[in-house]
Every structure is written in structure tokens, then in C-alpha cells.
Design a protein around this motif. Structure first.
Motif, PDB file in Angstrom:
ATOM      1  N   ARG A   1       0.839  -1.210   0.000  1.00 40.99           N
ATOM      2  CA  ARG A   1       0.000   0.000   0.000  1.00 40.99           C
ATOM      3  C   ARG A   1       0.869   1.254   0.000  1.00 40.99           C
ATOM      4  NH1 ARG A   1      -4.524   2.692   0.629  1.00 40.99           N
ATOM      5  NH2 ARG A   1      -4.714   4.358   2.176  1.00 40.99           N
ATOM      6  N   ILE A   2       1.952   1.232   0.780  1.00 37.44           N
ATOM      7  CA  ILE A   2       2.845   2.399   0.820  1.00 37.44           C
ATOM      8  C   ILE A   2       3.452   2.640  -0.556  1.00 37.44           C
ATOM      9  CG2 ILE A   2       5.024   3.271   1.770  1.00 37.44           C
ATOM     10  CD1 ILE A   2       4.304   1.921   4.403  1.00 37.44           C
ATOM     11  N   ALA A   3       3.876   1.584  -1.230  1.00 38.49           N
ATOM     12  CA  ALA A   3       4.448   1.727  -2.573  1.00 38.49           C
ATOM     13  C   ALA A   3       3.414   2.306  -3.535  1.00 38.49           C
ATOM     14  CB  ALA A   3       4.961   0.383  -3.072  1.00 38.49           C
ATOM     15  N   ALA A   4       2.174   1.836  -3.411  1.00 36.11           N
ATOM     16  CA  ALA A   4       1.106   2.350  -4.284  1.00 36.11           C
ATOM     17  C   ALA A   4       0.834   3.822  -3.994  1.00 36.11           C
ATOM     18  CB  ALA A   4      -0.164   1.523  -4.087  1.00 36.11           C
ATOM     19  N   LEU A   5       0.843   4.196  -2.725  1.00 41.49           N
ATOM     20  CA  LEU A   5       0.607   5.600  -2.358  1.00 41.49           C
ATOM     21  C   LEU A   5       1.742   6.490  -2.868  1.00 41.49           C
ATOM     22  CD1 LEU A   5      -0.755   5.141   1.281  1.00 41.49           C
ATOM     23  CD2 LEU A   5      -2.010   6.122  -0.651  1.00 41.49           C
ATOM     24  N   TYR A   6       2.965   5.985  -2.800  1.00 39.77           N
ATOM     25  CA  TYR A   6       4.089   6.761  -3.346  1.00 39.77           C
ATOM     26  C   TYR A   6       3.955   6.911  -4.862  1.00 39.77           C
ATOM     27  CZ  TYR A   6       7.118   7.603   0.652  1.00 39.77           C
ATOM     28  OH  TYR A   6       7.657   8.085   1.821  1.00 39.77           O
ATOM     29  N   GLY A   7       3.389   5.904  -5.510  1.00 37.99           N
ATOM     30  CA  GLY A   7       3.132   6.027  -6.943  1.00 37.99           C
ATOM     31  C   GLY A   7       2.141   7.147  -7.231  1.00 37.99           C
ATOM     32  N   LEU A   8       1.085   7.239  -6.418  1.00 36.92           N
ATOM     33  CA  LEU A   8       0.109   8.323  -6.565  1.00 36.92           C
ATOM     34  C   LEU A   8       0.763   9.669  -6.281  1.00 36.92           C
ATOM     35  CD1 LEU A   8      -3.028   6.754  -4.805  1.00 36.92           C
ATOM     36  CD2 LEU A   8      -2.662   7.074  -7.268  1.00 36.92           C
ATOM     37  N   LEU A   9       1.618   9.697  -5.247  1.00 41.67           N
ATOM     38  CA  LEU A   9       2.291  10.945  -4.890  1.00 41.67           C
ATOM     39  C   LEU A   9       3.235  11.382  -6.001  1.00 41.67           C
ATOM     40  CD1 LEU A   9       2.841  13.148  -2.759  1.00 41.67           C
ATOM     41  CD2 LEU A   9       4.571  11.626  -1.760  1.00 41.67           C
ATOM     42  N   ALA A  10       3.921  10.435  -6.610  1.00 39.58           N
ATOM     43  CA  ALA A  10       4.843  10.758  -7.708  1.00 39.58           C
ATOM     44  C   ALA A  10       4.091  11.331  -8.899  1.00 39.58           C
ATOM     45  CB  ALA A  10       5.614   9.513  -8.124  1.00 39.58           C
ATOM     46  N   ALA A  11       2.869  10.861  -9.107  1.00 39.16           N
ATOM     47  CA  ALA A  11       2.052  11.400 -10.207  1.00 39.16           C
ATOM     48  C   ALA A  11       1.491  12.772  -9.857  1.00 39.16           C
ATOM     49  CB  ALA A  11       0.906  10.435 -10.520  1.00 39.16           C
ATOM     50  N   ARG A  12       1.171  12.963  -8.572  1.00 39.79           N
ATOM     51  CA  ARG A  12       0.557  14.229  -8.133  1.00 39.79           C
ATOM     52  C   ARG A  12       1.590  15.326  -7.933  1.00 39.79           C
ATOM     53  NH1 ARG A  12      -2.382  17.952  -7.144  1.00 39.79           N
ATOM     54  NH2 ARG A  12      -4.179  18.068  -5.776  1.00 39.79           N
ATOM     55  N   ALA A  13       2.728  14.968  -7.372  1.00 42.36           N
ATOM     56  CA  ALA A  13       3.792  15.951  -7.094  1.00 42.36           C
ATOM     57  C   ALA A  13       5.138  15.310  -7.376  1.00 42.36           C
ATOM     58  CB  ALA A  13       3.707  16.429  -5.641  1.00 42.36           C
ATOM     59  N   PRO A  14       5.476  15.150  -8.657  1.00 44.38           N
ATOM     60  CA  PRO A  14       6.706  14.433  -9.013  1.00 44.38           C
ATOM     61  C   PRO A  14       7.960  15.132  -8.517  1.00 44.38           C
ATOM     62  CG  PRO A  14       5.745  15.539 -10.930  1.00 44.38           C
ATOM     63  CD  PRO A  14       4.746  15.654  -9.832  1.00 44.38           C
ATOM     64  N   SER A  15       8.876  14.330  -7.981  1.00 45.72           N
ATOM     65  CA  SER A  15      10.183  14.847  -7.565  1.00 45.72           C
ATOM     66  C   SER A  15      11.128  13.670  -7.387  1.00 45.72           C
ATOM     67  CB  SER A  15      10.078  15.638  -6.251  1.00 45.72           C
ATOM     68  OG  SER A  15      10.085  14.773  -5.136  1.00 45.72           O
ATOM     69  N   PRO A  16      12.430  13.888  -7.553  1.00 48.63           N
ATOM     70  CA  PRO A  16      13.393  12.800  -7.361  1.00 48.63           C
ATOM     71  C   PRO A  16      13.353  12.210  -5.955  1.00 48.63           C
ATOM     72  CG  PRO A  16      14.419  14.654  -8.504  1.00 48.63           C
ATOM     73  CD  PRO A  16      13.075  15.124  -8.030  1.00 48.63           C
ATOM     74  N   VAL A  17      13.096  13.050  -4.940  1.00 48.72           N
ATOM     75  CA  VAL A  17      13.046  12.555  -3.559  1.00 48.72           C
ATOM     76  C   VAL A  17      11.863  11.609  -3.373  1.00 48.72           C
ATOM     77  CG1 VAL A  17      12.770  13.220  -1.139  1.00 48.72           C
ATOM     78  CG2 VAL A  17      14.260  14.554  -2.631  1.00 48.72           C
ATOM     79  N   VAL A  18      10.727  11.960  -3.958  1.00 50.24           N
ATOM     80  CA  VAL A  18       9.561  11.074  -3.887  1.00 50.24           C
ATOM     81  C   VAL A  18       9.882   9.740  -4.551  1.00 50.24           C
ATOM     82  CG1 VAL A  18       7.190  10.715  -4.690  1.00 50.24           C
ATOM     83  CG2 VAL A  18       7.853  12.917  -3.714  1.00 50.24           C
ATOM     84  N   GLU A  19      10.555   9.780  -5.704  1.00 48.30           N
ATOM     85  CA  GLU A  19      10.926   8.549  -6.401  1.00 48.30           C
ATOM     86  C   GLU A  19      11.885   7.713  -5.563  1.00 48.30           C
ATOM     87  OE1 GLU A  19       9.819   7.110  -8.975  1.00 48.30           O
ATOM     88  OE2 GLU A  19       8.503   8.683  -9.742  1.00 48.30           O
TER      89      GLU A  19
ATOM     90  N   ALA B   1      11.192   3.979  -4.162  1.00 53.01           N
ATOM     91  CA  ALA B   1      12.113   2.855  -4.342  1.00 53.01           C
ATOM     92  C   ALA B   1      12.291   2.081  -3.032  1.00 53.01           C
ATOM     93  CB  ALA B   1      13.462   3.345  -4.852  1.00 53.01           C
ATOM     94  N   VAL B   2      12.368   2.805  -1.920  1.00 54.25           N
ATOM     95  CA  VAL B   2      12.494   2.145  -0.612  1.00 54.25           C
ATOM     96  C   VAL B   2      11.274   1.274  -0.351  1.00 54.25           C
ATOM     97  CG1 VAL B   2      12.618   2.500   1.881  1.00 54.25           C
ATOM     98  CG2 VAL B   2      13.986   3.934   0.342  1.00 54.25           C
ATOM     99  N   ALA B   3      10.083   1.824  -0.625  1.00 56.76           N
ATOM    100  CA  ALA B   3       8.850   1.063  -0.412  1.00 56.76           C
ATOM    101  C   ALA B   3       8.801  -0.163  -1.327  1.00 56.76           C
ATOM    102  CB  ALA B   3       7.637   1.953  -0.647  1.00 56.76           C
ATOM    103  N   VAL B   4       9.225   0.004  -2.572  1.00 60.44           N
ATOM    104  CA  VAL B   4       9.251  -1.117  -3.516  1.00 60.44           C
ATOM    105  C   VAL B   4      10.206  -2.200  -3.024  1.00 60.44           C
ATOM    106  CG1 VAL B   4       9.977  -1.806  -5.844  1.00 60.44           C
ATOM    107  CG2 VAL B   4       8.524   0.204  -5.538  1.00 60.44           C
ATOM    108  N   SER B   5      11.326  -1.775  -2.445  1.00 60.69           N
ATOM    109  CA  SER B   5      12.296  -2.760  -1.958  1.00 60.69           C
ATOM    110  C   SER B   5      11.691  -3.628  -0.853  1.00 60.69           C
ATOM    111  CB  SER B   5      13.561  -2.061  -1.443  1.00 60.69           C
ATOM    112  OG  SER B   5      13.346  -1.498  -0.159  1.00 60.69           O
ATOM    113  N   MET B   6      10.832  -3.045  -0.042  1.00 63.15           N
ATOM    114  CA  MET B   6      10.201  -3.793   1.033  1.00 63.15           C
ATOM    115  C   MET B   6       9.034  -4.636   0.526  1.00 63.15           C
ATOM    116  SD  MET B   6      12.200  -2.970   3.404  1.00 63.15           S
ATOM    117  CE  MET B   6      11.351  -3.882   4.693  1.00 63.15           C
ATOM    118  N   ALA B   7       8.375  -4.172  -0.512  1.00 62.74           N
ATOM    119  CA  ALA B   7       7.212  -4.894  -1.042  1.00 62.74           C
ATOM    120  C   ALA B   7       7.600  -5.972  -2.035  1.00 62.74           C
ATOM    121  CB  ALA B   7       6.246  -3.902  -1.698  1.00 62.74           C
TER     122      ALA B   7
END
Length: 416
Positions: free
Chosen positions: A318-336, A340-346
Motif C-alpha cells: 500500500r505504501i508503494a502504491a501511495l508513493y506512486g500516486l504521490l509521484a504522479a501528483r507531485a513528481p520529484s526525485p526525492v519522492v521517487e 524505491a524504498v517502499a518497492v524494496s520492502m514490497a
């Protein structure tokens, strides 16, 4: 000169000063002059209260005293204007209204002060300093200590900010329509930056500065009360409540950082977590069918951590999915990077490493110590210990905070 309150009066002054400045600024239409008149009232309180006793309603006393001085100033201006008119000259500036504001409108005055102190005409550093001074009640030395900059630098930022607001004729008002949306973003950004500097200091010996977090959280709560129909205001408040709930567990006995996975979650504040959930519910309710904003999305991510009683129970997909939404809403390298951290855990470290490597060329992350830190962690999990050690060492060389640097050097040694 700033008054030096006794310890018994300091809390009163800090709580009441923003409201007094706001009420007086509505009369004189100048934040700098309003602050000077408020300082005069504080000096009068220091002289009279120890002798006569603290009044039953100290805020009302300070407001009345400052307003009397404001009315005297306005009358002097009007007298001067009449004399100029008698000799055929025009008053160079519009005369403010004489009548003091209705005390019931004090919240409106505070809201005007928030939007004025955070006006985009000022630099980010100036907005932060002026907001902490006028709304946080901090003195110039306190702000300087919090951000590890010389006192004269902070004093110059505040003076220039007030001068800029005056010379640019920035209206003491709450904007509406598109202007309000644009200005609200600046207000939220200032509060967010203040909190983040307290939550993970960019430089210095201490990793955590709880007083700055408390000031930012208080400002966010005030803004939520003043703007109850703004979803992103509630979103930011929820985010800060969740983040602040971990404060007691984020450092060890010696002040060293404790990573999220190693924190004792029994030390997390359940009260602040409950407040965060309530604020997040308000953000969703006020947004209606609209898409959640960046702060609400970050708050939703923080809620996933806050509601997991053990690290292993964290809902990483869920955290990885939310970060995906955040990256689409407010894209930035830090968000990406966070995604990546969330993806590593998922999904595991390998797909996450590909995402991190894709960020290596980002100019904004060139000197960002968390990029090699995250990469080092992923390499360590993949068994590439020598590469991991080199990444942790590089991260340590980029870190400006001594506590964080020590942590990264320790991780480099442990990598083997």
C-alpha cells in the motif's frame, strides 16, 4: 530591542504575541510596525505585572495596550496629514482605519498574519524566519540557534522581510480564488520546512530538535482551526501529527538516530496517532470526490507506519502504491527515492535498485546523502557488501549532520 521575559511570563508572551501582532496589524496595515507596538506592550507588561500582578486575561491586556499605542500612532499620522493638507500637500500614504478590530475577528486577523508572513514575495528563508518570529513567538537568538545560523543573519532576514512587505505594499488580507490556492501552498510549505528541520536537522550536532517540531505542529493546528474546509491543511496537520508521534523513539540514550525498523513502537504517542487519524479523516471528508493532495497522500503513508504495531506488519504494498500516486501528483526525485524504498520492502531489493540507479543522474540528488545511503542498504541486502560499504562511506561524506554521519559510518563498518 526584544524584551527579556521572566520564565513565569515567557509562556504567556509566546502564546499571546501572534494574536496581538495580528490584531494590531489590521489597524496599522504594516507587520513591522505592528510588531514594534506589540513589543512596546510586552515591555509595559514586564514593568507593570511584577508590581501589580498578572491580569486575569493577559491576552486582552496586551491587546488593549498595543491597540492604544496603535490608535495614538494613527492619530498622530492624521494630525500630520491635516497639517500637510493645510499647506496644500498630500499625505503620501493611505491612512489606516482608527477603530480597533472586533475581538471576535481575532482568528481572521491571525489568518491574515499567516498569509502575510508566508507571502511568496519573500524568500523561503525569510518566510521561515518571519513566521517563527511572528507566529511561533520565537526570539531572533532562538531562531538562529534552531537553524544554526548567526544571529545577525536571522535579524537581517526578518528586517528585510518586513521592509519588503512594506515596500511591495503587500495587503494584510486573506487572498481568495486562484491567489488563495497559490498562497496557501506557500504557507503549508513554510510549516512543513520548519517541522522537517526539527525532525531531521540538516546540520549540526543534534539530529532531532523537538522544539521546532512542536512549533510547526502548533502552527498547523492553528491553521486547521482557521481554515476547516481546506483538505490540504488537514492533510499537513495529519502528517505532522503522525511524524511527531515517533519523536520519543527516534533517538537513543546518546542522541543517536534510531532507524524506523529498530524503534520501540511502545514509545510512539498513541494520542498523536489518534489526532493524526482524525485530521486525515477531515482531509478526506473535505476533499469529497476530489483526488487527495500531496500532504494528504504523505499523511496516508505515515498512517500506514503509525498503525502497524510491529515493523513486520507494515503494509508496504500500500505504501508503494501511495508513493506512486504521490509521484504522479507531485513528481520529484526525492519522492521517487522514497518509492524505491517502499518497492524494496514490497517486492525485494533488486527491482528497487534499478529504480535508484535511474536516479543517479538527477542533479537535485547529486549531493543528497540519502541516495547513496539507500543504495548502500539495497546492495547490502543483495550481498554486495564491498559496494555497500563504499556507498555508506560516500553518504557519510555528504551528510552535514554529525549524528547522521556517525550512523552512516557505523553502517559502513558493519558492512564488512
Amino acid at each position: 530591542m526584544e524584551p527579556q521575559p521572566t520564565e513565569a511570563l515567557e509562556t504567556v508572551f509566546r502564546l499571546e504575541t501572534p494574536r496581538v501582532v495580528a490584531g494590531v496589524a489590521r489597524l496599522v496595515r504594516d507587520v513591522g510596525i505592528a510588531e514594534e507596538l506589540t513589543q512596546d506592550a510586552l515591555v509595559a507588561a514586564l514593568e507593570q505585572w511584577p508590581r501589580d500582578g498578572v491580569p486575569d486575561n493577559p491576552g486582552a491586556w496586551l491587546m488593549a495596550t498595543a491597540r492604544r499605542r496603535a490608535v495614538d500612532l494613527i492619530r498622530r499620522r492624521e494630525t500630520y496629514a491635516r497639517k500637510l493638507a493645510e499647506i496644500g500637500r498630500e499625505l503620501p500614504a493611505e491612512t489606516p482605519p482608527v477603530e480597533p478590530a472586533d475581538p471576535d475577528d481575532i482568528d481572521d486577523d491571525l489568518l491574515r498574519l499567516v498569509f502575510t508572513a508566508c507571502h511568496p514575495v519573500l524568500s523561503a528563508e525569510a518566510r521561515i524566519a518571519l513566521t517563527l518570529r511572528l507566529l511561533g513567538g520565537l526570539t531572533t537568538p532562538e531562531i538562529a540557534r534552531a537553524f544554526l545560523v548567526p544571529e545577525p543573519t536571522v535579524a537581517q532576514r526578518i528586517v528585510r522581510a518586513k521592509r519588503t512587505l512594506a515596500t511591495k505594499n503587500v495587503a494584510f488580507e486573506v487572498p481568495y480564488g486562484p491567489d488563495r490556492a497559490a498562497r496557501l501552498g506557500s504557507v503549508l510549505e513554510v510549516i512543513y520546512l520548519i517541522f522537517n528541520e526539527g525532525y531531521a536537522a540538516t546540520a549540526g550536532d543534534d539530529w532531532l530538535r523537538p522544539a521546532l517540531c512542536e512549533d510547526a505542529l502548533r502552527l498547523a493546528r492553528v491553521l486547521s482551526a482557521l481554515m476547516p474546509k481546506e483538505p490540504e491543511v488537514h492533510g499537513l496537520t495529519a502528517l505532522l501529527e503522525f511524524q511527531a508521534s515517533r519523536t520519543a523513539a527516534r533517538t537513543g540514550p546518546g542522541g543517536e538516530p534510531v532507524l524506523l525498523r529498530d524503534q520501540n513502537r511502545r514509545r510512539w504517542s498513541r494520542l498523536l496517532i489518534a489526532r493524526g487519524i482524525t485530521a486525515l479523516d477531515h482531509a478526506h471528508a473535505t476533499a469529497g470526490s476530489g483526488a487527495p493532495g500531496p500532504y494528504a497522500l504523505q499523511a496516508a503513508i505515515a498512517a500506514c507506519h503509525a498503525t502497524a504495531y510491529r515493523y513486520e506488519e507494515t503494509d508496504w504494498p500500500r505504501i508503494a502504491a501511495l508513493y506512486g500516486l504521490l509521484a504522479a501528483r507531485a513528481p520529484s526525485p526525492v519522492v521517487e527515492l522514497n518509492r524505491a524504498v517502499a518497492v524494496s520492502m514490497a517486492e525485494g531489493p533488486a527491482p528497487a535498485l534499478a529504480l535508484v540507479d535511474a536516479l543517479a543522474a538527477e542533479p537535485a540528488l547529486r549531493d543528497y546523502h540519502l541516495l547513496p545511503s539507500v543504495r548502500g542498504d539495497l546492495l547490502l541486502r543483495l550481498g554486495r557488501t564491498a559496494e555497500a560499504r563504499a556507498e555508506f562511506e560516500r553518504a557519510a561524506s555528504l551528510a552535514r549532520n554529525e549524528r547522521e554521519r556517525d550512523l552512516l559510518n557505523r553502517r559502513a563498518r558493519e558492512a564488512g
